[in-house]
Design a protein around this motif. Structure first.
Motif, PDB file in Angstrom:
ATOM      1  N   ASP A  29       0.737  -1.150   0.056  1.00 53.77           N
ATOM      2  CA  ASP A  29      -0.053   0.027   0.048  1.00 53.77           C
ATOM      3  C   ASP A  29       0.755   1.155  -0.042  1.00 53.77           C
ATOM      4  N   VAL A  30       2.042   1.303   0.256  1.00 49.04           N
ATOM      5  CA  VAL A  30       3.075   2.352   0.532  1.00 49.04           C
ATOM      6  C   VAL A  30       3.790   2.302  -1.067  1.00 49.04           C
ATOM      7  N   GLN A  31       3.230   3.372  -1.651  1.00 55.19           N
ATOM      8  CA  GLN A  31       4.085   3.606  -2.998  1.00 55.19           C
ATOM      9  C   GLN A  31       5.257   4.356  -2.893  1.00 55.19           C
ATOM     10  N   ASN A  32       6.196   3.874  -3.968  1.00 54.22           N
ATOM     11  CA  ASN A  32       7.440   4.278  -3.919  1.00 54.22           C
ATOM     12  C   ASN A  32       7.715   5.869  -3.913  1.00 54.22           C
ATOM     13  N   ILE A  33       6.526   6.503  -4.505  1.00 55.76           N
ATOM     14  CA  ILE A  33       6.827   8.171  -4.522  1.00 55.76           C
ATOM     15  C   ILE A  33       6.462   8.461  -3.084  1.00 55.76           C
ATOM     16  N   ASP A  34       5.809   7.874  -2.260  1.00 54.80           N
ATOM     17  CA  ASP A  34       5.568   8.324  -0.871  1.00 54.80           C
ATOM     18  C   ASP A  34       6.782   7.913  -0.157  1.00 54.80           C
ATOM     19  N   LEU A  35       7.546   6.933  -0.448  1.00 57.09           N
ATOM     20  CA  LEU A  35       8.802   6.585   0.189  1.00 57.09           C
ATOM     21  C   LEU A  35       9.772   7.831   0.031  1.00 57.09           C
ATOM     22  N   MET A  36       9.897   7.974  -1.312  1.00 53.24           N
ATOM     23  CA  MET A  36      10.858   9.048  -1.864  1.00 53.24           C
ATOM     24  C   MET A  36      10.560  10.396  -1.098  1.00 53.24           C
ATOM     25  N   ASN A  37       9.432  10.614  -1.328  1.00 51.27           N
ATOM     26  CA  ASN A  37       8.968  12.112  -0.796  1.00 51.27           C
ATOM     27  C   ASN A  37       9.249  12.087   0.933  1.00 51.27           C
ATOM     28  N   LEU A  38       8.872  11.016   1.628  1.00 50.40           N
ATOM     29  CA  LEU A  38       8.970  11.099   3.184  1.00 50.40           C
ATOM     30  C   LEU A  38      10.491  10.424   3.547  1.00 50.40           C
ATOM     31  N   ALA A  39      10.911   9.642   2.930  1.00 49.61           N
ATOM     32  CA  ALA A  39      12.264   9.005   3.374  1.00 49.61           C
ATOM     33  C   ALA A  39      13.666   9.492   2.471  1.00 49.61           C
ATOM     34  N   GLY A  40      13.265   9.910   1.303  1.00 50.68           N
ATOM     35  CA  GLY A  40      14.427  10.061   0.366  1.00 50.68           C
ATOM     36  C   GLY A  40      14.967   8.813  -0.238  1.00 50.68           C
ATOM     37  N   THR A  85      -1.349   5.357  -9.795  1.00 51.68           N
ATOM     38  CA  THR A  85      -1.099   6.734 -10.484  1.00 51.68           C
ATOM     39  C   THR A  85      -0.573   7.653  -9.415  1.00 51.68           C
ATOM     40  N   ALA A  86       0.600   8.188  -9.752  1.00 55.41           N
ATOM     41  CA  ALA A  86       0.839   9.524  -8.814  1.00 55.41           C
ATOM     42  C   ALA A  86      -0.060  10.186  -8.893  1.00 55.41           C
ATOM     43  N   THR A  87      -0.125  11.225  -7.613  1.00 55.19           N
ATOM     44  CA  THR A  87      -1.098  12.261  -7.653  1.00 55.19           C
ATOM     45  C   THR A  87      -0.518  13.568  -8.341  1.00 55.19           C
ATOM     46  N   PRO A  88      -1.216  14.517  -8.661  1.00 51.92           N
ATOM     47  CA  PRO A  88      -0.409  15.819  -8.998  1.00 51.92           C
ATOM     48  C   PRO A  88       0.298  16.115  -7.642  1.00 51.92           C
ATOM     49  N   GLU A  89      -0.220  16.240  -6.422  1.00 52.88           N
ATOM     50  CA  GLU A  89       0.271  16.552  -5.205  1.00 52.88           C
ATOM     51  C   GLU A  89       1.456  15.795  -5.032  1.00 52.88           C
ATOM     52  N   GLN A  90       1.664  14.298  -5.265  1.00 53.96           N
ATOM     53  CA  GLN A  90       2.829  13.317  -4.990  1.00 53.96           C
ATOM     54  C   GLN A  90       3.839  13.857  -5.982  1.00 53.96           C
ATOM     55  N   ILE A  91       3.429  14.256  -7.311  1.00 55.41           N
ATOM     56  CA  ILE A  91       4.549  14.695  -8.025  1.00 55.41           C
ATOM     57  C   ILE A  91       5.137  16.050  -7.658  1.00 55.41           C
ATOM     58  N   GLU A  92       4.345  17.040  -7.244  1.00 51.95           N
ATOM     59  CA  GLU A  92       4.935  18.253  -6.993  1.00 51.95           C
ATOM     60  C   GLU A  92       5.747  18.087  -5.690  1.00 51.95           C
ATOM     61  N   ALA A  93       5.379  17.194  -4.529  1.00 47.89           N
ATOM     62  CA  ALA A  93       6.321  17.020  -3.569  1.00 47.89           C
ATOM     63  C   ALA A  93       7.288  16.428  -3.726  1.00 47.89           C
ATOM     64  N   MET A  94       7.442  15.473  -4.865  1.00 49.90           N
ATOM     65  CA  MET A  94       8.711  14.866  -5.361  1.00 49.90           C
ATOM     66  C   MET A  94       9.468  15.992  -5.939  1.00 49.90           C
ATOM     67  N   LYS A  95       9.038  16.888  -6.839  1.00 51.78           N
ATOM     68  CA  LYS A  95       9.843  17.829  -7.443  1.00 51.78           C
ATOM     69  C   LYS A  95      10.478  18.759  -6.174  1.00 51.78           C
ATOM     70  N   LYS A  96       9.819  19.008  -5.345  1.00 54.65           N
ATOM     71  CA  LYS A  96      10.400  19.777  -4.082  1.00 54.65           C
ATOM     72  C   LYS A  96      11.497  18.994  -3.515  1.00 54.65           C
ATOM     73  N   VAL A  97      11.377  17.723  -3.134  1.00 56.22           N
ATOM     74  CA  VAL A  97      12.339  16.929  -2.352  1.00 56.22           C
ATOM     75  C   VAL A  97      13.545  16.463  -3.253  1.00 56.22           C
ATOM     76  N   HIS A  98      13.253  16.294  -4.632  1.00 56.32           N
ATOM     77  CA  HIS A  98      14.289  16.001  -5.549  1.00 56.32           C
ATOM     78  C   HIS A  98      14.158  16.788  -6.902  1.00 56.32           C
ATOM     79  N   PRO A  99      14.619  17.960  -6.674  1.00 56.60           N
ATOM     80  CA  PRO A  99      14.519  18.723  -7.833  1.00 56.60           C
ATOM     81  C   PRO A  99      15.206  18.467  -9.131  1.00 56.60           C
ATOM     82  N   HIS A 100      16.071  17.629  -9.047  1.00 53.74           N
ATOM     83  CA  HIS A 100      17.091  17.334 -10.187  1.00 53.74           C
ATOM     84  C   HIS A 100      16.583  15.803 -10.741  1.00 53.74           C
TER      85      HIS A 100
END
Length: 102
Positions: A29-40, A85-100
């Protein structure tokens, strides 16, 4: 911290790694994008680190094999079964956490 020999430390670290992998396999249930956004890091990062370790030791391990070792099944199968499917909010958070990028 208790003094332990290298062999015991390696065994303990390996056991902790296996427990983390088992935990991530259970928590589909824990998506990779959530792991990236929270744990890097995410399951793919973990599989890449496994492959890097294999490469450093001269052990033949493909990217697909390292992903299957972490996911417990072929990566494409896991994605089809569990990846949403990643939500727009998840994608935006990912861009902030990992801008590159990830």
């Amino acid at each position: 911290m208790m003094a332990i020999d290298d062999k015991t430390r390696t065994e303990l670290e390996a056991a902790a790694f296996r427990r983390l992998v088992d935990h991530l396999r259970e928590r589909t249930d824990v998506q990779n994008i959530d792991l990236m956004n929270l744990a890097g890091f995410c399951r793919n990062c973990l599989s890449n680190w496994l492959k890097d370790a294999a490469d450093a030791q001269g052990v033949a391990l493909s990217k697909d094999e390292s992903r299957e070792a972490v996911y417990g099944m072929p990566y494409e199968t896991w994605k089809a079964k569990h990846q949403g499917t990643a939500t727009p909010e998840q994608i935006e958070a990912m861009k902030k956490v990992h801008p590159h990028g990830h």
